[in-house]
Design a protein around this motif. Structure first.
Motif: not given
Length: 296
Positions: A84-90, A115, A265, A269, A272, A295
């Motif tokens: 779920y958190i993967k690459e959310k904060l790239n 993340s 989480t 978020l 994000e 989501e």
């Protein structure tokens, strides 16, 4: 001739015998009644005990079912959380400032890395600055005076340390200050101060009340806001002396249960862009940010 005295004594004796017989009869009957009452009471207690035992067994069975279901849910959440958190904060550059010696926030680093965030630097501020001897304070002041950073001797050690941290993190200077403070036990540092920062995570809380939040945490938050650097305050759900309410008063986002999957989480978020005050304590406005419709 009948002896009246003898007759009276005889009559009295008969009545006394009769009275004693009645009394003994009553006592025997009462004894039987008491015995029966005791038997009934014991039977009622046994019946009630059987019911309570049955209720206990039912509750234990229900608790086991709930525990098993909870463990299943936790296993499920732990497995989907990384995805779920993967690459959310790239591409997000995040600095971490830990202001407590009492609790470890090492797990935050793994969450941020998972993340996709880039952790530019980690600064852990020890309690040494709070209880400096006069001699140690004089040595510290001398170091800053030689670097022409000591305004006056009324300054406290914490304000000097905060100034050096902000200079290094935001302005990319005062690296010698950081090195000196690290070598002398005021700080523990990891990473580099050469990268620009998009967000700062400040992790606090303590086992005992102290002035550290007023001398360290709040000045750092205010300086970061002065430079328009977004900041989120986090702490563990189990901290004994919470900083979250004071963080919230500084108008920053907070997460008060960052040791849980829900708290982690929430932190991701917030970074994000879903700002707010989340967690399980009184200062929290909701448990976690509202998920996007796609989501849910």
């Amino acid at each position: 001739m009948i002896n009246i005295k003898h007759l009276v004594v005889t009559v009295i004796s008969v009545f006394l015998a009769l009275a004693m017989g009645i009394l003994i009869g009553i006592q025997l009957e009462s004894h039987d009644l008491i015995f029966k009452q005791q038997e009934n009471l014991i039977e009622q207690m046994e019946t009630r005990f059987d019911k309570l035992n049955k209720t206990r067994e039912n509750l234990e069975s229900e608790i086991k079912m709930l525990t098993d279901a909870n463990e299943t849910n936790i296993t499920y959440i732990n497995r989907i959380f990384p995805d779920y958190i993967k690459e959310k904060l790239n591409g997000l550059n995040v600095a971490i400032v830990e202001t407590t010696d009492d609790y470890s926030y090492a797990d935050l680093r793994n969450v941020l890395k998972e993340s996709g965030a880039h952790i530019t630097s980690i600064v852990s501020i020890t309690n040494k600055s709070l209880d400096l001897s006069e001699d140690a304070k004089e040595v510290l002041f001398q170091f800053y005076e030689e670097r022409e950073k000591l305004v006056d001797n009324k300054q406290d050690a914490c304000s000097l340390i905060v100034g050096s941290i902000i200079d290094a993190m935001i302005l990319g200077k005062s690296f010698e200050d950081i090195q000196y403070l690290t070598e002398n036990g005021f700080l523990h540092t990891l990473g580099s101060f050469e990268h620009s920062i998009d967000y700062v995570v400040i992790a606090g809380g303590s086992k005992e009340a102290s002035e550290k939040i007023n001398l360290i945490d709040l000045p750092i938050i205010r300086e970061l806001k002065r430079y328009s650097i977004p900041v989120i305050g986090v702490e563990l759900s189990s901290v004994e002396n919470s900083y979250i309410d004071l963080y919230k008063r500084e108008k920053i986002s907070t997460v008060d249960n960052v040791d849980s999957i829900i708290g982690k989480t929430s932190m991701v978020l917030v970074l994000e862009g879903r700002e707010g005050n989340y967690g399980i304590k009184e200062s929290a406005e909701s448990l976690m940010p509202v998920l996007n419709q796609e989501e849910e």
